[in-house]
Motif scaffolding. Sequence first.
Motif, PDB file in Angstrom:
ATOM      1  N   ARG A 121       0.797  -1.186   0.052  1.00 24.16           N
ATOM      2  CA  ARG A 121       0.050  -0.077   0.123  1.00 24.16           C
ATOM      3  C   ARG A 121       0.797   1.171  -0.113  1.00 24.16           C
ATOM      4  N   VAL A 122       0.383   2.383  -0.521  1.00 17.55           N
ATOM      5  CA  VAL A 122       1.029   3.609  -0.477  1.00 17.55           C
ATOM      6  C   VAL A 122       0.689   4.589   0.666  1.00 17.55           C
ATOM      7  N   VAL A 123       1.607   5.079   1.310  1.00 22.04           N
ATOM      8  CA  VAL A 123       1.108   6.455   2.327  1.00 22.04           C
ATOM      9  C   VAL A 123       1.882   7.578   1.920  1.00 22.04           C
ATOM     10  N   ARG A 124       0.971   8.532   1.719  1.00 19.49           N
ATOM     11  CA  ARG A 124       1.598   9.837   1.133  1.00 19.49           C
ATOM     12  C   ARG A 124       1.281  10.978   2.022  1.00 19.49           C
ATOM     13  N   GLY A 125       2.510  11.700   2.065  1.00 18.91           N
ATOM     14  CA  GLY A 125       2.493  12.990   2.815  1.00 18.91           C
ATOM     15  C   GLY A 125       3.408  12.681   4.076  1.00 18.91           C
ATOM     16  N   VAL A 126       4.202  11.804   4.270  1.00 13.43           N
ATOM     17  CA  VAL A 126       4.853  11.352   5.589  1.00 13.43           C
ATOM     18  C   VAL A 126       5.992  12.348   5.706  1.00 13.43           C
ATOM     19  N   THR A 127       6.355  12.399   7.171  1.00 14.25           N
ATOM     20  CA  THR A 127       7.372  13.246   7.389  1.00 14.25           C
ATOM     21  C   THR A 127       8.692  12.248   8.253  1.00 14.25           C
ATOM     22  N   ASN A 128       9.822  11.941   7.515  1.00 14.12           N
ATOM     23  CA  ASN A 128      10.594  11.115   8.144  1.00 14.12           C
ATOM     24  C   ASN A 128      11.635  11.924   9.149  1.00 14.12           C
ATOM     25  N   LYS A 129      11.275  11.566  10.184  1.00  8.95           N
ATOM     26  CA  LYS A 129      11.993  12.429  11.159  1.00  8.95           C
ATOM     27  C   LYS A 129      12.523  11.289  12.067  1.00  8.95           C
ATOM     28  N   ALA A 130      12.932  11.531  13.445  1.00  5.14           N
ATOM     29  CA  ALA A 130      13.434  10.733  14.362  1.00  5.14           C
ATOM     30  C   ALA A 130      12.243   9.938  14.923  1.00  5.14           C
ATOM     31  N   SER A 131      12.623   8.798  15.158  1.00  6.28           N
ATOM     32  CA  SER A 131      11.470   7.917  15.811  1.00  6.28           C
ATOM     33  C   SER A 131      11.139   8.149  17.381  1.00  6.28           C
ATOM     34  N   PRO A 132      10.082   7.939  17.623  1.00  4.60           N
ATOM     35  CA  PRO A 132       9.880   8.529  19.197  1.00  4.60           C
ATOM     36  C   PRO A 132      10.610   7.632  20.236  1.00  4.60           C
ATOM     37  N   GLY A 133      11.020   8.142  21.359  1.00  6.89           N
ATOM     38  CA  GLY A 133      11.907   7.600  22.429  1.00  6.89           C
ATOM     39  C   GLY A 133      11.565   6.284  22.725  1.00  6.89           C
ATOM     40  N   TRP A 134      10.089   6.011  22.840  1.00  8.22           N
ATOM     41  CA  TRP A 134       9.808   4.605  23.371  1.00  8.22           C
ATOM     42  C   TRP A 134      10.227   3.438  22.362  1.00  8.22           C
ATOM     43  N   MET A 135      10.205   3.945  21.081  1.00 11.77           N
ATOM     44  CA  MET A 135      10.634   2.943  19.914  1.00 11.77           C
ATOM     45  C   MET A 135      12.172   2.958  19.928  1.00 11.77           C
ATOM     46  N   GLN A 136      12.943   4.017  20.155  1.00 11.40           N
ATOM     47  CA  GLN A 136      14.375   3.965  20.199  1.00 11.40           C
ATOM     48  C   GLN A 136      14.713   3.202  21.426  1.00 11.40           C
ATOM     49  N   ARG A 137      14.115   3.290  22.519  1.00  8.82           N
ATOM     50  CA  ARG A 137      14.742   2.420  23.735  1.00  8.82           C
ATOM     51  C   ARG A 137      14.455   1.191  23.254  1.00  8.82           C
ATOM     52  N   ARG A 138      13.504   0.651  22.943  1.00  7.55           N
ATOM     53  CA  ARG A 138      13.255  -0.776  22.453  1.00  7.55           C
ATOM     54  C   ARG A 138      14.223  -1.444  21.504  1.00  7.55           C
ATOM     55  N   LEU A 139      14.340  -0.582  20.415  1.00  4.11           N
ATOM     56  CA  LEU A 139      15.369  -1.034  19.268  1.00  4.11           C
ATOM     57  C   LEU A 139      16.916  -1.078  19.837  1.00  4.11           C
ATOM     58  N   ASN A 140      17.166  -0.057  20.786  1.00  5.07           N
ATOM     59  CA  ASN A 140      18.409  -0.064  21.100  1.00  5.07           C
ATOM     60  C   ASN A 140      18.490  -1.408  22.269  1.00  5.07           C
ATOM     61  N   ALA A 141      17.681  -1.678  22.876  1.00  5.02           N
ATOM     62  CA  ALA A 141      17.653  -2.878  23.788  1.00  5.02           C
ATOM     63  C   ALA A 141      17.916  -4.189  22.923  1.00  5.02           C
ATOM     64  N   ALA A 142      17.274  -4.185  21.629  1.00  6.24           N
ATOM     65  CA  ALA A 142      17.466  -5.247  20.802  1.00  6.24           C
ATOM     66  C   ALA A 142      18.878  -5.321  20.119  1.00  6.24           C
ATOM     67  N   GLY A 143      19.589  -4.199  20.311  1.00 12.16           N
ATOM     68  CA  GLY A 143      20.922  -4.151  19.603  1.00 12.16           C
ATOM     69  C   GLY A 143      20.814  -3.595  18.016  1.00 12.16           C
ATOM     70  N   GLN A 144      19.685  -2.979  18.029  1.00 14.46           N
ATOM     71  CA  GLN A 144      19.247  -2.576  16.642  1.00 14.46           C
ATOM     72  C   GLN A 144      19.450  -0.821  16.599  1.00 14.46           C
ATOM     73  N   ARG A 145      20.145  -0.265  15.996  1.00 19.34           N
ATOM     74  CA  ARG A 145      20.668   1.163  15.840  1.00 19.34           C
ATOM     75  C   ARG A 145      19.442   1.927  15.293  1.00 19.34           C
ATOM     76  N   PRO A 146      18.750   2.953  15.909  1.00 26.23           N
ATOM     77  CA  PRO A 146      17.653   3.644  15.540  1.00 26.23           C
ATOM     78  C   PRO A 146      18.399   4.619  14.003  1.00 26.23           C
ATOM     79  N   ILE A 147      17.501   4.596  12.833  1.00 21.29           N
ATOM     80  CA  ILE A 147      18.221   5.342  12.065  1.00 21.29           C
ATOM     81  C   ILE A 147      16.978   6.453  11.505  1.00 21.29           C
ATOM     82  N   SER A 148      15.993   6.289  11.362  1.00 26.68           N
ATOM     83  CA  SER A 148      14.882   7.093  10.870  1.00 26.68           C
ATOM     84  C   SER A 148      13.561   6.584  11.256  1.00 26.68           C
ATOM     85  N   ALA A 149      12.652   7.488  11.464  1.00 25.57           N
ATOM     86  CA  ALA A 149      11.093   6.839  11.705  1.00 25.57           C
ATOM     87  C   ALA A 149      10.585   5.601  10.731  1.00 25.57           C
ATOM     88  N   LEU A 150      10.712   5.956   9.490  1.00 26.65           N
ATOM     89  CA  LEU A 150      10.333   5.067   8.527  1.00 26.65           C
ATOM     90  C   LEU A 150      10.999   3.691   8.645  1.00 26.65           C
TER      91      LEU A 150
END
Length: 798
Positions: free
Chosen positions: A222-251
């Motif tokens: 599916r297509v999503v139009r009009g997104v803003t690719n910024k930094a992901s929210p803090g709660w998501m970054q904390r969970r990704l960091n815990a898994a050893g996955q470096r946050p890159i961008s929200a998308l």
Amino acid sequence: MKFSLEWLRYFLDTDASVQEIAGALNRIGHEVEGIEDPADKLAGFRVAKVLIAAPHPDADKLQVLSVDTGADINGGDPLTVVCGAPNARAGMKGVLGLPGAVVPANGMELRKSAIRGVESNGMMCSVRELELGDEHDGIIELPEDAPVGTAFADYSDASPVFDVAITPNRPDCMGVLGIARDLAASGLGTLKPLTTEAVEGAGAAPDIRIEDDQGCPAFYARVVRGVTNKASPGWMQRRLNAAGQRPISALVDCTNYLMLAFGRPAHVYDLAKLSGALVARKASEGETIEALNEKAYTLDSTMTVIADETQVHDIGGIMGGEHSGASEGTTDVLLEIAYFDPEAIGVTGRKLGIASDARTRFERGVDPAFLDEGLAILTDLIVKTCGGTPGAVTRAGEPPVERKIVAFDPALTESLGGVEVADSEQRRILEALDFEVGADWQVACPPRRHDIEGPADLVEEIVRIYGLDKVESVPLPRMEGVAKPTASPLQLAERKLRRAAAARGLNEAVTWSFLPVEEAEHFADGAELWVLDNPISEDMKAMRPSLLPGLLTAAKRNADRGADGSRLFEIGRRYFRGSNGASDEKPTLAVVLAGQKTARGWADGKAQGFDAYDAKAEAMALLEAAGAPVDNLMVMGDVGAQFHPGQSATLRLGPKNVLARFGALHPATLKAFDLGGPAVAVEIYLDAIPAKKNASFARPAYAPPALQAITRDFAFLVPVDLAAGDLVRAVRGADKQAVTDARVFDVFAGAGVPEGRKSVAVEVTLQPGEKSFTDAEIKALSDRIVAAAAKQGAELRG
């Protein structure tokens, strides 16, 4: 796989402690390899407020901060901190590392120190310094409501992180949800319901197609139009960091979050970089792609790819392309979630040498029924994080979602699993794991459980959830009386050879049965190799045709670590293709002697190396220990290209039965294995040694001869190319009862010896039987010895 306690509790309603959860995971078959508490690394760091930010009197790029750290530090008075961050300013809140704290990123312990003449009482920290991300342009900025003086570990909700080993047959547990489901089934909490609402689309559905329905049975987008690719929210970054996955961008983070939380890889394309329809097809021979790891790959016609009208954008199920990836300026995206054939993914991944999180999951098998749900979750995450308007969904193909039906008998749990579990509890466990259990015990398996093939697999599920620790240890039944020997003659011979080799000062090595193809071909001697289609690595692709490559690699490793010499042996199997294609395994003993034989010393001077005679001595001694008739062995050539042609030979019983080969290794072999100095080797073919005619355990009693033996020396002129061993064997055969031993004690060529001849002196031991030899008998024996030697072209020297 890593995940935080906080993330686990998002899916699992439980009050269990970290240790209780770890114990439960181990009990149900998910080994906990480690537990890390980030709060330990954040000790000594606290929330602080910058009251004053003044220029440093002696440095243009530094500021002197007056920092409020709370009432319990410095009597409530502000601390002076020197800081060089460009975003440091009065009124902001950040994270202060106090003296004594250790910076997680570099292990530096903070101390009071003077910086350009101004005392600094700590350090204002950046995201990278606390290992919370990669940002290092300035110090951390906390919200206005961050409580000053609070330990940063408490403020940031630092949660313990579990590191769990997931076995290859459990891809359904390669997401936090799968782990939570298993724990809930074991009784450690309740699985929270997963409510996924369909996201309605307002725009047109994308044009996607499948041309390779075997490699990619289902492809949703599916297509999503009009997104803003910024930094992901803090709660998501904390969970990704815990898994050893470096946050890159929200998308990108949203797709990684879906994969780590639900075990479902997905991909985001920048719609502006696509041309025309997106098609799942086979790659054209020689097509190329630059992947997200910034490496270029050449594809072949067996590989499934996602491509548009102009180029390939994705190696299906393995890695996306750099060209169409989401960037900071991306505004319109295409979300792809597909089901790829696990076997095809494995073949492609091995060919290209790509190891990725997506490949690991697709290769083991993801949930084919999670396409719509997964796409809805990903859409919801992106819309809530990046905004935008989703379009309609295009569904191409059909995933294989048919449930496997297994006929089950609850009595099997006790007979196979060794533990008695009530029928009702067995039903509860299976249903908690999403199996559908009929009244007649016809069990329908969830599509994500690719590992369930029959009733025994259901027994395993029941027993592990019920508790492997509840399975009692039961001794195997033992037959009455004295146990009969079970070792085969070959096993007994191998035991004896191990003891004999160790007694001769050799060290046993156990090397891999797999080799790099180049090393295996070096020792193949033209034989067809067994080459694995699915090797662990390219260095373990061919099954060994000889034990010597592994020992040579071990000798090199020893030399690289400073060992002066190596005396190694190994007993194992060599592997060949039989004439009918079947595997042919040959038991073998190999020896490698490399480096120094004796160290330098006052008596011998320089250090001495090994030579071909050392190899022959080991070969003869070990053959004798194996029960080979060493007195009858013939020394012949044709030893193989791996050995030095002038310093090697084979030991044979007759012209065709090769029992062993020995000698100095060829310089080309030493170069191929990067060995710096000379080395000698032995290979003994245990299957070629003839079995003893009398295999009884009893030995005849040793009866020493009653009369003293006598020795006689013979010096023969022989052809220069005659092997001394052939002459000795002829001498021993002159009279097998009277001649008990013969050995060469001198070889000479030069002055007084005719050209083309050499002098070989042999000491012969004669053993009388019931009475001593008379002079006439000794003369007759001597004549027979000379006559036997003459058959080898020898004549007695005058």
